[in-house]
Motif scaffolding. Structure first.
Motif, PDB file in Angstrom:
ATOM      1  N   ARG A 179       0.818  -1.206   0.000  1.00 53.59           N
ATOM      2  CA  ARG A 179       0.000   0.000   0.000  1.00 53.59           C
ATOM      3  C   ARG A 179       0.852   1.257   0.000  1.00 53.59           C
ATOM      4  O   ARG A 179       0.653   2.157  -0.797  1.00 53.59           O
ATOM      5  N   SER A 180       1.854   1.303   0.924  1.00 53.22           N
ATOM      6  CA  SER A 180       2.617   2.546   1.055  1.00 53.22           C
ATOM      7  C   SER A 180       4.135   2.372   1.010  1.00 53.22           C
ATOM      8  O   SER A 180       4.859   3.350   1.072  1.00 53.22           O
ATOM      9  N   GLY A 181       4.620   1.149   0.922  1.00 51.20           N
ATOM     10  CA  GLY A 181       6.057   0.925   0.783  1.00 51.20           C
ATOM     11  C   GLY A 181       6.735   0.242   1.950  1.00 51.20           C
ATOM     12  O   GLY A 181       7.867  -0.202   1.831  1.00 51.20           O
ATOM     13  N   GLY A 182       6.068   0.133   3.092  1.00 57.60           N
ATOM     14  CA  GLY A 182       6.683  -0.479   4.274  1.00 57.60           C
ATOM     15  C   GLY A 182       6.775  -1.992   4.195  1.00 57.60           C
ATOM     16  O   GLY A 182       7.838  -2.581   4.377  1.00 57.60           O
ATOM     17  N   ARG A 183       5.640  -2.638   3.938  1.00 56.91           N
ATOM     18  CA  ARG A 183       5.635  -4.100   3.849  1.00 56.91           C
ATOM     19  C   ARG A 183       6.460  -4.586   2.667  1.00 56.91           C
ATOM     20  O   ARG A 183       7.107  -5.637   2.749  1.00 56.91           O
ATOM     21  N   SER A 184       6.439  -3.831   1.567  1.00 53.95           N
ATOM     22  CA  SER A 184       7.222  -4.264   0.401  1.00 53.95           C
ATOM     23  C   SER A 184       8.716  -4.176   0.682  1.00 53.95           C
ATOM     24  O   SER A 184       9.489  -5.004   0.201  1.00 53.95           O
ATOM     25  N   ALA A 185       9.136  -3.210   1.480  1.00 54.22           N
ATOM     26  CA  ALA A 185      10.551  -3.135   1.872  1.00 54.22           C
ATOM     27  C   ALA A 185      10.911  -4.367   2.708  1.00 54.22           C
ATOM     28  O   ALA A 185      11.968  -4.973   2.510  1.00 54.22           O
ATOM     29  N   GLN A 186      10.015  -4.747   3.613  1.00 56.30           N
ATOM     30  CA  GLN A 186      10.225  -5.943   4.425  1.00 56.30           C
ATOM     31  C   GLN A 186      10.249  -7.188   3.532  1.00 56.30           C
ATOM     32  O   GLN A 186      11.090  -8.066   3.699  1.00 56.30           O
TER      33      GLN A 186
END
Length: 102
Positions: A66-73
């Motif tokens: 959604r905003s980039g946090g989970r995808s970085a993880q």
């Protein structure tokens, strides 16, 4: 590697080994997706890890949430499991200005 939207989209468009991963939930995916993305919900961690282990490590993975946090993880998990090229979409789907499917 974190990429701004323009850089992420340009690199994706020129990459014949590209795979797009959407790590959002089913409810979020119902709001739309980037075309040709494969959903792998990072909140379902056991299934996510199993799915990552099945990925072709020779491909390049373009990951968003959604905003980039989970995808970085997710990118960190991909790298820890042998995927060398994982690119995080900074700002995620909520800031995506490209094509979307509903």
């Amino acid at each position: 590697m974190d990429l701004q939207q323009k850089q992420w989209a340009e690199q994706l468009a020129e990459d014949p080994a590209a795979v797009i991963l959407d790590v959002r939930t089913d409810a979020e995916v119902e709001e739309g997706m980037i075309p040709n993305a494969k959903q792998m919900d990072i909140y379902n961690s056991a299934a996510f890890i199993e799915n990552v282990k099945q990925l072709d490590t020779s491909k390049n993975y373009y990951v968003y949430c959604r905003s980039g946090g989970r995808s970085a993880q997710a990118c960190a998990i991909l790298r820890s499991l042998g995927v060398e090229n994982a690119y995080n979409l900074m700002g995620g789907f909520e800031n995506w200005e490209g094509d979307k499917t509903v």
